[in-house]
Design a protein around this motif. Sequence first.
Motif, mmCIF file in Angstrom:
data_model
loop_
_atom_site.group_PDB
_atom_site.id
_atom_site.type_symbol
_atom_site.label_atom_id
_atom_site.label_comp_id
_atom_site.label_asym_id
_atom_site.label_seq_id
_atom_site.Cartn_x
_atom_site.Cartn_y
_atom_site.Cartn_z
ATOM 1 N N UNK A 124 -20.102 84.526 34.056
ATOM 2 C CA UNK A 124 -20.273 85.962 34.323
ATOM 3 C C UNK A 124 -21.638 86.433 33.812
ATOM 4 N N UNK A 125 -22.309 87.254 34.602
ATOM 5 C CA UNK A 125 -23.624 87.750 34.194
ATOM 6 C C UNK A 125 -24.752 86.762 34.397
ATOM 7 N N UNK A 126 -24.477 85.671 35.101
ATOM 8 C CA UNK A 126 -25.503 84.660 35.364
ATOM 9 C C UNK A 126 -26.723 85.283 36.044
ATOM 10 N N UNK A 127 -27.935 84.861 35.613
ATOM 11 C CA UNK A 127 -29.184 85.403 36.159
ATOM 12 C C UNK A 127 -29.997 84.298 36.836
ATOM 13 N N UNK A 128 -30.737 84.692 37.860
ATOM 14 C CA UNK A 128 -31.449 83.716 38.684
ATOM 15 C C UNK A 128 -32.769 84.298 39.166
ATOM 16 N N UNK A 129 -33.812 83.477 39.109
ATOM 17 C CA UNK A 129 -35.110 83.801 39.706
ATOM 18 C C UNK A 129 -35.593 82.585 40.475
ATOM 19 N N UNK A 130 -36.254 82.819 41.592
ATOM 20 C CA UNK A 130 -36.843 81.741 42.382
ATOM 21 C C UNK A 130 -38.271 82.152 42.719
ATOM 22 N N UNK A 131 -39.222 81.530 42.037
ATOM 23 C CA UNK A 131 -40.635 81.890 42.178
ATOM 24 C C UNK A 131 -41.344 81.090 43.258
ATOM 25 N N UNK A 132 -40.617 80.232 43.961
ATOM 26 C CA UNK A 132 -41.234 79.314 44.915
ATOM 27 C C UNK A 132 -41.834 80.041 46.110
ATOM 28 N N UNK A 133 -42.948 79.493 46.586
ATOM 29 C CA UNK A 133 -43.625 79.983 47.797
ATOM 30 C C UNK A 133 -44.057 78.763 48.604
ATOM 31 N N UNK A 134 -43.722 78.781 49.864
ATOM 32 C CA UNK A 134 -44.064 77.661 50.748
ATOM 33 C C UNK A 134 -45.558 77.365 50.747
ATOM 34 N N UNK A 135 -45.898 76.090 50.880
ATOM 35 C CA UNK A 135 -47.293 75.689 51.030
ATOM 36 C C UNK A 135 -48.092 75.592 49.753
ATOM 37 N N UNK A 136 -47.521 75.926 48.603
ATOM 38 C CA UNK A 136 -48.294 75.951 47.367
ATOM 39 C C UNK A 136 -48.613 74.535 46.876
ATOM 40 N N UNK A 137 -49.838 74.366 46.400
ATOM 41 C CA UNK A 137 -50.267 73.131 45.755
ATOM 42 C C UNK A 137 -49.911 73.187 44.279
ATOM 43 N N UNK A 153 -47.158 68.528 48.333
ATOM 44 C CA UNK A 153 -48.128 69.086 49.285
ATOM 45 C C UNK A 153 -49.522 68.527 49.041
ATOM 46 N N UNK A 154 -49.858 68.298 47.775
ATOM 47 C CA UNK A 154 -51.167 67.718 47.455
ATOM 48 C C UNK A 154 -51.300 66.318 48.042
ATOM 49 N N UNK A 155 -50.227 65.511 47.931
ATOM 50 C CA UNK A 155 -50.307 64.130 48.408
ATOM 51 C C UNK A 155 -50.417 64.054 49.922
ATOM 52 N N UNK A 156 -50.028 65.114 50.626
ATOM 53 C CA UNK A 156 -50.085 65.116 52.087
ATOM 54 C C UNK A 156 -51.414 65.632 52.628
#
Length: 260
Positions: A46-59, A86-89
Amino acid sequence: MEMNASYTSFVAVGDSFTEGMSDLLPDGSYRGWADLLAARLARREPGFRYANLAVRGKLIGQIAGEQAPVAATMGADVVTLVGGLNDTLRPKVDMGRVRGHLEEAVELLAPSCGQLVLMRSPGRDGPVMTRFRPRMEELYVILDELAERHGALLVDLYGAPVLAEPRMWDVDRLHLTAEGHRRVAEAVWQALGLPAEEDWRAPLPAAVAMGWPARRTEDLRFARQHLLPWIGRRLTGRSSGDGLPPKRAELLPFGTSPVS
């Protein structure tokens, strides 16, 4: 990890893999493994918190410089860091710089959270994988070393043959399907010491062989809709994530998110 582990907050850091492409929802947004994992953790706490800072294409330099410092201030129980692929590609990559940025991010995140989770990302079988495999495996050696040095968990998705299956990948051949994301969520869930609900490594049922005309049509569609635009962005220095905000920028109670 103990089976009764308690996780009350989770921050995800990374690129399109963590943003959730191509697990598309009816409203046009992406879900993905991190959202699925957050939903499962929220049902336990209960009260679990979540953030997702991901953005497509980022190195990895952008992830280390833009996302990791924000995540480090959140003091979450769990932080996942997935980046560098993404860097390796890219046509050219300095793996020494990749190592330096990964070290920077891990050294910042590991002491700031309860448990840091790193991943060996999966790769789709095919010519792209064959070409870039040496770079990817060099990246994974770096991650192995960092996980051991900093006490991070390392989830080995690369070592699971089922996640290399073409059927686990969307038509763009760069992002997992909904089934692939679901299995990744289960893999991280188990790595955190939580009770397994399924064997995420289980092979898919036997596939019906696709005829040459159908394969040719699929290849042409892939080249037109995905490969050529991707090459165009590489040549012009653009990214699919240019101008996009983080998926979920604040560490908030899970119920306040559109994710469910």
